[in-house]
Design a protein around this motif. Structure first.
Motif, PDB file in Angstrom:
ATOM      1  N   ASN A 155     -42.813 -35.661   1.832  1.00 36.74           N
ATOM      2  CA  ASN A 155     -43.458 -35.198   2.913  1.00 36.74           C
ATOM      3  C   ASN A 155     -43.667 -33.672   2.518  1.00 36.74           C
ATOM      4  O   ASN A 155     -44.783 -33.061   2.827  1.00 36.74           O
ATOM      5  CB  ASN A 155     -42.491 -35.375   4.197  1.00 36.74           C
ATOM      6  CG  ASN A 155     -42.604 -36.715   4.596  1.00 36.74           C
ATOM      7  OD1 ASN A 155     -43.358 -37.418   4.579  1.00 36.74           O
ATOM      8  ND2 ASN A 155     -41.567 -37.234   5.334  1.00 36.74           N
ATOM      9  N   LYS A 156     -42.726 -33.048   1.940  1.00 36.55           N
ATOM     10  CA  LYS A 156     -42.750 -31.801   1.510  1.00 36.55           C
ATOM     11  C   LYS A 156     -44.147 -31.367   0.702  1.00 36.55           C
ATOM     12  O   LYS A 156     -44.894 -30.451   0.655  1.00 36.55           O
ATOM     13  CB  LYS A 156     -41.610 -31.159   0.877  1.00 36.55           C
ATOM     14  CG  LYS A 156     -40.376 -30.950   1.852  1.00 36.55           C
ATOM     15  CD  LYS A 156     -39.118 -30.358   1.216  1.00 36.55           C
ATOM     16  CE  LYS A 156     -38.138 -30.071   2.266  1.00 36.55           C
ATOM     17  NZ  LYS A 156     -36.829 -29.754   1.601  1.00 36.55           N
ATOM     18  N   ASN A 157     -44.220 -32.332  -0.586  1.00 35.32           N
ATOM     19  CA  ASN A 157     -45.169 -32.268  -1.308  1.00 35.32           C
ATOM     20  C   ASN A 157     -46.479 -32.408  -0.648  1.00 35.32           C
ATOM     21  O   ASN A 157     -47.639 -31.870  -1.196  1.00 35.32           O
ATOM     22  CB  ASN A 157     -45.098 -33.350  -2.386  1.00 35.32           C
ATOM     23  CG  ASN A 157     -43.698 -32.921  -3.400  1.00 35.32           C
ATOM     24  OD1 ASN A 157     -43.433 -31.713  -3.647  1.00 35.32           O
ATOM     25  ND2 ASN A 157     -42.993 -33.771  -3.966  1.00 35.32           N
ATOM     26  N   THR A 158     -46.390 -33.506  -0.007  1.00 36.70           N
ATOM     27  CA  THR A 158     -47.670 -33.527   0.925  1.00 36.70           C
ATOM     28  C   THR A 158     -48.215 -32.432   1.703  1.00 36.70           C
ATOM     29  O   THR A 158     -49.540 -32.206   1.546  1.00 36.70           O
ATOM     30  CB  THR A 158     -47.819 -35.006   1.816  1.00 36.70           C
ATOM     31  OG1 THR A 158     -47.235 -36.114   1.314  1.00 36.70           O
ATOM     32  CG2 THR A 158     -48.897 -35.257   2.533  1.00 36.70           C
ATOM     33  N   GLN A 159     -47.532 -31.901   2.277  1.00 37.89           N
ATOM     34  CA  GLN A 159     -47.675 -30.649   3.083  1.00 37.89           C
ATOM     35  C   GLN A 159     -48.049 -29.557   2.035  1.00 37.89           C
ATOM     36  O   GLN A 159     -49.132 -28.528   2.389  1.00 37.89           O
ATOM     37  CB  GLN A 159     -46.361 -30.237   3.761  1.00 37.89           C
ATOM     38  CG  GLN A 159     -46.604 -29.080   4.808  1.00 37.89           C
ATOM     39  CD  GLN A 159     -45.136 -28.557   5.455  1.00 37.89           C
ATOM     40  OE1 GLN A 159     -44.459 -29.076   5.402  1.00 37.89           O
ATOM     41  NE2 GLN A 159     -45.404 -27.727   6.343  1.00 37.89           N
ATOM     42  N   LYS A 173     -31.044 -42.227  -0.795  1.00 33.47           N
ATOM     43  CA  LYS A 173     -31.852 -41.952  -1.759  1.00 33.47           C
ATOM     44  C   LYS A 173     -33.393 -41.904  -1.279  1.00 33.47           C
ATOM     45  O   LYS A 173     -34.217 -40.914  -1.602  1.00 33.47           O
ATOM     46  CB  LYS A 173     -31.738 -42.717  -3.246  1.00 33.47           C
ATOM     47  CG  LYS A 173     -30.456 -42.217  -3.934  1.00 33.47           C
ATOM     48  CD  LYS A 173     -30.309 -43.122  -5.112  1.00 33.47           C
ATOM     49  CE  LYS A 173     -29.076 -42.893  -6.037  1.00 33.47           C
ATOM     50  NZ  LYS A 173     -28.897 -43.460  -7.011  1.00 33.47           N
ATOM     51  N   ILE A 174     -33.813 -43.017  -0.780  1.00 32.08           N
ATOM     52  CA  ILE A 174     -35.054 -43.344  -0.134  1.00 32.08           C
ATOM     53  C   ILE A 174     -35.443 -42.405   0.792  1.00 32.08           C
ATOM     54  O   ILE A 174     -36.561 -41.890   0.806  1.00 32.08           O
ATOM     55  CB  ILE A 174     -35.165 -44.546   0.450  1.00 32.08           C
ATOM     56  CG1 ILE A 174     -35.104 -45.774  -0.708  1.00 32.08           C
ATOM     57  CG2 ILE A 174     -36.467 -44.840   1.454  1.00 32.08           C
ATOM     58  CD1 ILE A 174     -34.997 -47.058  -0.343  1.00 32.08           C
ATOM     59  N   GLU A 175     -34.297 -41.927   1.602  1.00 31.39           N
ATOM     60  CA  GLU A 175     -34.717 -40.901   2.622  1.00 31.39           C
ATOM     61  C   GLU A 175     -34.862 -39.574   1.857  1.00 31.39           C
ATOM     62  O   GLU A 175     -35.869 -38.873   2.229  1.00 31.39           O
ATOM     63  CB  GLU A 175     -33.544 -40.875   3.619  1.00 31.39           C
ATOM     64  CG  GLU A 175     -33.797 -39.937   4.866  1.00 31.39           C
ATOM     65  CD  GLU A 175     -32.624 -40.024   5.640  1.00 31.39           C
ATOM     66  OE1 GLU A 175     -32.398 -39.138   6.764  1.00 31.39           O
ATOM     67  OE2 GLU A 175     -31.739 -40.741   5.667  1.00 31.39           O
ATOM     68  N   ARG A 176     -34.378 -39.181   0.898  1.00 32.17           N
ATOM     69  CA  ARG A 176     -34.307 -37.791   0.097  1.00 32.17           C
ATOM     70  C   ARG A 176     -35.889 -38.017  -0.480  1.00 32.17           C
ATOM     71  O   ARG A 176     -36.580 -36.734  -0.314  1.00 32.17           O
ATOM     72  CB  ARG A 176     -33.379 -37.693  -0.885  1.00 32.17           C
ATOM     73  CG  ARG A 176     -31.903 -37.310  -0.204  1.00 32.17           C
ATOM     74  CD  ARG A 176     -30.822 -36.775  -1.155  1.00 32.17           C
ATOM     75  NE  ARG A 176     -30.796 -37.668  -2.174  1.00 32.17           N
ATOM     76  CZ  ARG A 176     -29.798 -38.313  -2.292  1.00 32.17           C
ATOM     77  NH1 ARG A 176     -29.026 -38.636  -1.190  1.00 32.17           N
ATOM     78  NH2 ARG A 176     -29.607 -39.477  -3.443  1.00 32.17           N
ATOM     79  N   LEU A 177     -36.193 -38.867  -0.983  1.00 31.24           N
ATOM     80  CA  LEU A 177     -37.398 -39.182  -1.592  1.00 31.24           C
ATOM     81  C   LEU A 177     -38.672 -38.889  -0.667  1.00 31.24           C
ATOM     82  O   LEU A 177     -39.832 -38.199  -0.842  1.00 31.24           O
ATOM     83  CB  LEU A 177     -37.541 -40.460  -2.487  1.00 31.24           C
ATOM     84  CG  LEU A 177     -36.732 -40.337  -3.744  1.00 31.24           C
ATOM     85  CD1 LEU A 177     -36.795 -42.017  -4.421  1.00 31.24           C
ATOM     86  CD2 LEU A 177     -37.109 -39.260  -4.857  1.00 31.24           C
ATOM     87  N   GLN A 178     -38.367 -39.790   0.731  1.00 35.44           N
ATOM     88  CA  GLN A 178     -39.256 -39.628   1.605  1.00 35.44           C
ATOM     89  C   GLN A 178     -39.576 -38.062   2.258  1.00 35.44           C
ATOM     90  O   GLN A 178     -40.688 -37.728   2.263  1.00 35.44           O
ATOM     91  CB  GLN A 178     -38.963 -40.442   2.711  1.00 35.44           C
ATOM     92  CG  GLN A 178     -39.497 -41.975   2.549  1.00 35.44           C
ATOM     93  CD  GLN A 178     -38.851 -42.819   3.486  1.00 35.44           C
ATOM     94  OE1 GLN A 178     -38.159 -42.514   4.416  1.00 35.44           O
ATOM     95  NE2 GLN A 178     -39.457 -43.944   3.423  1.00 35.44           N
TER      96      GLN A 178
END
Length: 252
Positions: free
Chosen positions: A211-215, A202-207
């Protein structure tokens, strides 16, 4: 790491007996849970079809598994229904150590010759480590006057034998309960590890989403900056147009 010499000697002396009287496949899980063998050992030994060959491979592996291998092997046999085989390994002809601090249990009485005025009643004792695992048989001699009823002495020893057998059964029960507790804790650990893996996923998916949102935010900021530049250029152009219109003479 090699097995201690005193343990490896008993195993080696009884190698053929063990090859013919156990099935390694019944012991693998127990030894794996006690960290005596690893998953590669389990796979390698478990794939061997022939029972004797499978036993041979396990015994040879145990000879190189360190200080705890022998006691764990004995515990595994007792836990998996090979108690008689385990007991046979500690019969008197296998004795090579004796520790007076260990808890004794009478196994079987016999008569030894003594002097003219006394008889020797010899009793074999099975020693137990503090963990409850059998370690060795020692010989205790009880001398009694020859004119005392020998049957009475045998009865006394037999009573002692029965009492100590009860003690052994209680210890075996305690060991079984501890093994059950360990098994339950192992199950709990497995479940917790599964939950941890799930949380890590779950943490990996959220990260990844972060990252996508940051981009996306970065791209939007670039677009805003571009639009702001365009607006500034147009405003500047309008201001220049107004200035030129003001300076142009009126020829009416």
């Amino acid at each position: 790491m090699p097995m201690p010499k005193k343990d490896s000697e008993i195993l080696t002396r009884n190698f053929t007996y063990l090859e013919n009287n156990i099935d390694a496949s019944h012991l693998l899980t127990f030894l794996f849970q006690r960290f005596i063998i690893n998953d590669e050992d389990m796979t390698r030994i478990g794939k061997i079809v022939n029972r004797t060959a499978r036993n041979t491979e396990l015994l040879q592996t145990l000879l190189h598994r360190g200080d705890r291998a022998w006691s764990a092997f004995i515990a595994a046999m007792r836990d998996r229904g090979y108690t008689e085989v385990a007991n046979d390994l500690f019969l008197p002809n296998n004795v090579n150590v004796s520790n007076p601090n260990l808890v004794p249990s009478v196994v079987s009485p016999r008569l030894d010759g003594g002097s003219e005025n006394e008889l020797t009643l010899a009793v074999y004792q099975q020693s137990y480590r503090e963990s409850g695992e059998a370690s060795a048989y020692t010989l205790r001699s009880v001398r009694t006057p020859a004119n005392v009823d020998l049957q009475e002495q045998i009865n006394i020893v037999s009573d002692e034998n029965e009492q100590l057998k009860v003690t052994i059964e209680e210890k075996d029960q305690a060991i079984a309960e501890k093994d059950q507790t360990i098994a339950e804790k192992d199950d709990t650990i497995i479940k917790l590890n599964q939950e941890i893996c799930s949380l890590n996923d779950k943490i990996e998916r959220l990260q990844t989403e972060e990252n996508k949102n940051t981009q996306k935010i970065t791209e939007l900021r670039k677009e805003v900056a571009t639009l702001q530049d365009e607006v500034n250029k147009r405003l500047l152009k309008l201001e220049k147009g107004k200035s030129q219109a003001t300076q142009t003479p009126n020829f009416q």
